[in-house]
Design a protein around this motif. Structure first.
Motif, PDB file in Angstrom:
ATOM      1  N   GLN A 537       3.727  -0.997  -8.224  1.00 13.33           N
ATOM      2  CA  GLN A 537       3.865  -2.367  -7.734  1.00 13.33           C
ATOM      3  C   GLN A 537       5.322  -2.671  -7.383  1.00 13.33           C
ATOM      4  OE1 GLN A 537       1.721  -3.827 -11.345  1.00 13.33           O
ATOM      5  NE2 GLN A 537       0.584  -5.111  -9.914  1.00 13.33           N
ATOM      6  N   ARG A 541       7.050  -3.326  -3.524  1.00 15.46           N
ATOM      7  CA  ARG A 541       7.945  -4.459  -3.223  1.00 15.46           C
ATOM      8  C   ARG A 541       9.282  -3.966  -2.680  1.00 15.46           C
ATOM      9  NH1 ARG A 541       5.758  -6.555  -8.078  1.00 15.46           N
ATOM     10  NH2 ARG A 541       7.567  -5.771  -9.254  1.00 15.46           N
ATOM     11  N   ARG A 544       8.905  -2.920   0.920  1.00 12.39           N
ATOM     12  CA  ARG A 544       8.793  -4.067   1.823  1.00 12.39           C
ATOM     13  C   ARG A 544      10.141  -4.773   1.967  1.00 12.39           C
ATOM     14  NH1 ARG A 544       3.592  -7.260  -0.279  1.00 12.39           N
ATOM     15  NH2 ARG A 544       4.029  -8.540   1.558  1.00 12.39           N
ATOM     16  N   ARG A 562      -9.666  -4.570  -1.778  1.00 13.18           N
ATOM     17  CA  ARG A 562      -8.983  -5.872  -1.728  1.00 13.18           C
ATOM     18  C   ARG A 562      -8.511  -6.313  -3.102  1.00 13.18           C
ATOM     19  NH1 ARG A 562     -12.676  -9.394   2.580  1.00 13.18           N
ATOM     20  NH2 ARG A 562     -11.683  -8.583   4.480  1.00 13.18           N
ATOM     21  N   ALA A 566      -4.577  -6.995  -3.913  1.00 14.33           N
ATOM     22  CA  ALA A 566      -4.041  -8.262  -4.405  1.00 14.33           C
ATOM     23  C   ALA A 566      -2.938  -8.045  -5.436  1.00 14.33           C
ATOM     24  CB  ALA A 566      -5.174  -9.098  -5.016  1.00 14.33           C
ATOM     25  N   HIS A 567      -3.023  -6.955  -6.206  1.00 15.10           N
ATOM     26  CA  HIS A 567      -1.984  -6.659  -7.191  1.00 15.10           C
ATOM     27  C   HIS A 567      -0.660  -6.297  -6.524  1.00 15.10           C
ATOM     28  CE1 HIS A 567      -4.465  -6.680 -10.847  1.00 15.10           C
ATOM     29  NE2 HIS A 567      -5.421  -6.139 -10.106  1.00 15.10           N
ATOM     30  N   PHE A 568      -0.733  -5.861  -5.260  1.00 16.79           N
ATOM     31  CA  PHE A 568       0.470  -5.436  -4.552  1.00 16.79           C
ATOM     32  C   PHE A 568       0.887  -6.426  -3.466  1.00 16.79           C
ATOM     33  CE2 PHE A 568      -1.525  -1.662  -6.269  1.00 16.79           C
ATOM     34  CZ  PHE A 568      -0.455  -0.958  -6.788  1.00 16.79           C
ATOM     35  N   ASP A 569       0.220  -7.596  -3.461  1.00 18.82           N
ATOM     36  CA  ASP A 569       0.502  -8.648  -2.473  1.00 18.82           C
ATOM     37  C   ASP A 569       0.345  -8.133  -1.048  1.00 18.82           C
ATOM     38  OD1 ASP A 569       1.130 -10.529  -4.455  1.00 18.82           O
ATOM     39  OD2 ASP A 569       3.174  -9.772  -4.601  1.00 18.82           O
ATOM     40  N   LEU A 570      -0.624  -7.242  -0.841  1.00 14.71           N
ATOM     41  CA  LEU A 570      -0.898  -6.739   0.503  1.00 14.71           C
ATOM     42  C   LEU A 570      -1.890  -7.672   1.190  1.00 14.71           C
ATOM     43  CD1 LEU A 570      -1.294  -2.894  -0.103  1.00 14.71           C
ATOM     44  CD2 LEU A 570       0.726  -4.121   0.676  1.00 14.71           C
ATOM     45  N   PRO A 571      -1.601  -8.106   2.406  1.00 15.26           N
ATOM     46  CA  PRO A 571      -2.545  -8.986   3.110  1.00 15.26           C
ATOM     47  C   PRO A 571      -3.808  -8.236   3.510  1.00 15.26           C
ATOM     48  CG  PRO A 571      -0.758  -8.330   4.560  1.00 15.26           C
ATOM     49  CD  PRO A 571      -0.403  -7.820   3.202  1.00 15.26           C
TER      50      PRO A 571
END
Length: 862
Positions: A537, A541, A544, A562, A566-571
């Motif tokens: 994780q 970040r 990115r 999905r 969500a744990h990796f803030d990926l859209p």
């Protein structure tokens, strides 16, 4: 006994299989009922093929092995290493140097060319092992029914129509249409990316079902995790799904790295500039009335001076140092240019299972008596506290999970692994974290096994106690519990939820569903998942933040993907689920077509084509298949996404150091050529001779330039966006600096030559030392291309002062040793000449620092 769900008596001669069946029929087996598939392949599900028919089919169709796909022979591959503009320039340099009578120098240049070609050839040859690894995957044994008798044979002897018996632990030897099952579950993660073993069933599935949803098929190379069954061979060798991947790997062409593309463009441009200046100097000299032979010699000297002979060696050494640094950070590089490619990466397409996640089912929550207990720890290592501490209700819930269970976890070579179904292994681990073990479980006396239809399991133990485990709604049928709020909430978070219950039956009562209905009481729920790696994780970040887009590409279900994303803030638009090998390949190609430099991670057979096509393929070293490792450019020894982040950091540092070397060496080469061109235009004596030019280029490139390869990475390397792939190797600003330093060297060497007191040999000796001392000063400028002074101290690179000391010793030898005076036409000079050389070097350093200062201020203003 295997439960025979379908049995067909074939009323045709079993050797009469339509071997020329249409492609539609070949791929439709999963959607056809068993009674249609059996005659299609000409067999009998009970007695199998006869030995005679099997032998005839083997002779006609060939062995169950992947066909060899070989590329060009070793001679063509070796010669291809010379097909590069930079190599052409170096070969030209060797020819020109030899024409000048300097055989030793020509030999050195040729040696550089040959070493680079050999390294490239060896790296490319290793990539060919990807196909060999695919072939090795099907070299197993199989239990096959022939003439009504089950026997073990080599898997490469299997033919379409053979009936194969599968048991727990077997590797599926060919593509099979399942005809009978006994709780058969198959791990297909290496082929489909599916994180959970798949329950198999003889019933047909829709024709348009994707590979991961074809529950009526068992595919070559996958692994039986539990249960057993029978299947009819419908595809062997190249006609299997793994054979399709094999063809994709063999037909997928690799792409040039950004560095090789930029070096090729740069070398081509440099070639034309050198040739143009050489021709110009010769023409001008002849028009001025100089002898043709003398002008040809001068033109050759100009060309030799302008060619950066040390550049290929510097590239190889810098990349090799990057390889060594990455190895210390758990990344093994298989192709040298891949080091720099990482630094240019704009998109990372990462697999989910095993890369972002631990690839180990882990119980996350235990809900009992209204209390939620959080289970810590990741994977199958049975350590990690439970919060709050388990009471009697949670303890009994975990005991039920251990009792109603056929799996275990064992420690091998320092790592804990699951034996049996991963879901059941996760329950064993959770129980051990609570201090429970199999010794706490009463002896089992009966069971109702889990099936895809039953969707629960029940085990009966001494004393009449019965434990149940299964889907929430199924266990509710026995307990009468209709409140599924907690279970629904946990499932919505991407967790797999199981319910556990307990019942008591008299010893004379048969264990059946009806006997349990209404007699069980709920014990609680367990929620589990394949957890995200916490360190991954932070690494996502960091990538990115460095301007690198991260996309998840997986064969798993969209909901599961999905939930992990969500744990990796990926859209959502960065998540690609249920992706086939061809689709992965097309995604990579599409991103490359949009101008991205793509890094692709993966561990399965299904990832191999995309790994080979990507600009940088990254395979998992621990959990990855051999196929993926051989197709990749880089292998992570710890299977950790964090290592990718570290490798990108090192890759950027490598690219920085390469640019530093190029920015450092080109002004000298350009100034050497300009000095000769200017002398021709002015009609004066040459300030430096061709043999002296070669001395400067070969000694300083090694002793001074290569020290830049050891420069540590600058602190802000991961706070910059990736350089656009279209950006040339040398930007406008850096070209201006090269021209500025070249002008200083040109003026300084000409001034030194004409201001020197003494003979022409002494004047030329001074001019050579001006070049070298200025290069030493400029070396400090190049430790940081943009900052006024480097952010790392001199101690961080001990090679730099050592290189300067070696250069100083060589120049003293060059200037004062009698044999060197004879070889290089030099002569001893006095201290005033050294003072002049030092003054010119100081001016060169100050000019570059002033230019940096001006650019920084100009950038701030704009």
């Amino acid at each position: 006994m295997i439960e025979q769900t379908e049995r067909v008596d074939v009323g045709l001669r079993r050797g009469a299989m339509p071997l020329a069946m249409a492609e539609r029929e070949r791929s439709a087996h999963h959607g056809l009922p068993v009674h249609e598939v059996v005659p299609l392949v000409g067999t009998d599900v009970t007695t199998g093929l006869t030995g005679e028919v099997a032998a005839r089919r083997l002779a006609e169709l060939g062995p169950n092995a992947l066909p060899e796909q070989r590329g060009p022979g070793w001679v063509r591959r070796l010669l291809a290493q010379f097909h590069n503009p930079l190599i052409y320039v170096l070969l030209g340099a060797a020819a020109l140097t030899s024409a000048l009578g300097e055989v030793v120098d020509a030999s050195v240049v040729l040696a550089v060319v040959l070493v680079n070609a050999l390294v490239g050839y060896l790296q490319e040859a290793r990539a060919e092992k990807a196909l060999d690894a695919l072939v090795a995957m099907v070299r197993t044994e199989a239990t096959v029914v022939r003439d009504g008798v089950a026997t073990r044979i080599a898997s490469d002897e299997l033919v379409p129509g053979d009936v194969v018996v599968l048991e727990e632990g077997d590797q599926v030897p060919a593509d099979l249409r399942v005809v009978a099952v006994r709780e058969l579950r198959v791990d297909e993660s290496a082929l489909t990316g599916e994180s959970q073993p798949v329950a198999k069933d003889p019933l047909p599935v829709p024709h348009d079902a994707v590979l991961a949803d074809r529950t009526s098929m068992a595919y070559s190379g996958t692994l039986v995790t539990s249960g057993g069954g029978r299947g009819v061979v419908v595809g062997t060798g190249g006609d299997t799904e793994i054979g399709r991947v094999h063809r994709l790997v063999g037909s997928t062409r690799t792409v040039q790295t950004p560095l090789t593309r930029k070096l090729a463009r740069f070398s081509m441009l440099l070639t034309w500039v050198i040739l143009g200046l050489a021709v110009l100097s010769a023409v001008v000299g002849v028009l001025r009335g100089e002898p043709v032979a003398g002008m040809v010699t001068a033109a050759v000297a100009l060309a030799v001076g302008a060619i950066p002979e040390g550049l290929p060696a510097a590239v190889t050494v810098t990349l090799a140092i990057g390889v060594s640094r990455m190895a210390r950070r758990n990344a093994i590089i298989r192709r040298l240019p891949a080091v720099e490619t990482l630094g240019s990466t704009t998109v990372i397409c990462t697999d989910k299972t095993g890369t972002l996640t631990a690839n180990a089912m882990t119980v996350r929550w235990v809900v009992a008596d209204g209390v939620r207990h959080e289970v810590t720890g990741v994977g199958y290592t049975p350590t990690g506290p439970i919060h709050p501490e388990v009471g009697s209700a949670a303890r009994e819930c975990l005991l039920a999970g251990t009792a109603c269970n056929d799996a275990d976890v064992v420690e091998r070579d320092g790592a804990w692994i699951a034996v049996g179904d991963p879901t059941e292994a996760a329950l064993v681990v959770a129980a051990r974290k609570a201090g429970l073990s199999t010794a706490d479980v009463p002896a089992r006396v009966d069971e109702l096994a889990f099936t895809s239809q039953r969707r629960f399991m029940a085990t009966r133990h001494t004393g009449g106690v019965v434990y149940l485990k299964g889907a929430v709604e199924r266990i509710a049928e026995f307990t009468g519990d209709t409140d599924h709020t907690t279970a629904d909430e946990l499932a919505a978070r991407g967790l797999r939820v199981l319910a556990l219950a307990k019942a008591h039956l008299p010893e004379d009562t048969e264990l059946t569903e009806e006997a349990l209905r209404g007699h069980a009481r709920p014990l609680g729920l367990v929620a589990m998942h394949d957890p995200p790696r916490p360190e991954a994780q932070a690494a996502v970040r960091a990538c990115r933040d460095a301007g690198i887009e991260v996309r998840m590409i997986t064969g798993d279900h969209r909901a599961t993907a999905r939930a992990i994303a969500a744990h990796f803030d990926l859209p959502d638009d960065a998540v690609h689920a249920r992706v086939s090998p061809e689709e992965k390949l097309r995604l990579v190609e599409g991103l490359q077509a949009d101008g991205h430099v793509v890094a692709m991670t993966g561990d399965g057979v299904n990832d191999a084509p995309a790994l080979r096509r990507a600009d940088i393929g990254v395979a998992m070293g621990r959990g990855g298949t051999e196929v993926a490792k051989q197709a990749a450019d880089m292998v992570l020894t710890d299977d950790d996404f964090t290592t990718i982040r570290a490798a990108v950091e090192e890759g950027r540092a490598v690219f920085d150091n390469l640019r530093k070397f190029i920015i450092w060496t080109l002004p000298t080469n350009m100034a050497e050529g300009l000095v000769i061109l200017t002398a021709i235009l002015l009609g004066t004596a040459l300030p430096i001779l061709p043999v002296q030019v070669l001395w400067i280029n070969m000694t300083t490139a090694v002793a001074l330039g290569l020290t830049l390869a050891f420069e540590p990475r600058e602190p802000d390397v991961m706070h910059r966006p990736p350089l656009p792939p279209s950006l040339p190797l040398l930007t406008g600003a850096l070209l201006h600096r090269i021209l500025l330093v070249s002008a200083v060297l040109l003026a300084g060497s000409f001034a030194a030559f004409h201001l020197a007191d003494g003979t022409v040999d002494q004047a030329r000796t001074l001019a050579v030392n001006v070049f070298v001392t200025a290069q030493i000063a400029y070396l400090f400028n190049c430790r940081s291309l943009h900052n006024l002074r480097p952010r790392v101290g001199l101690r961080a690179n001990p090679w730099l002062p050592a290189g300067i000391a070696l250069t100083a010793a060589l120049q003293l030898l060059f200037t004062y040793a009698p044999f060197m005076n004879t070889l290089f036409h030099t002569a001893p000079i006095g201290w005033k000449d050294w003072a002049l050389a030092a003054a010119i070097a100081t001016v060169a350093y100050a000019v570059v620092e002033a230019e940096k200062w001006w650019r920084r201020n100009h950038a701030h203003r704009t």
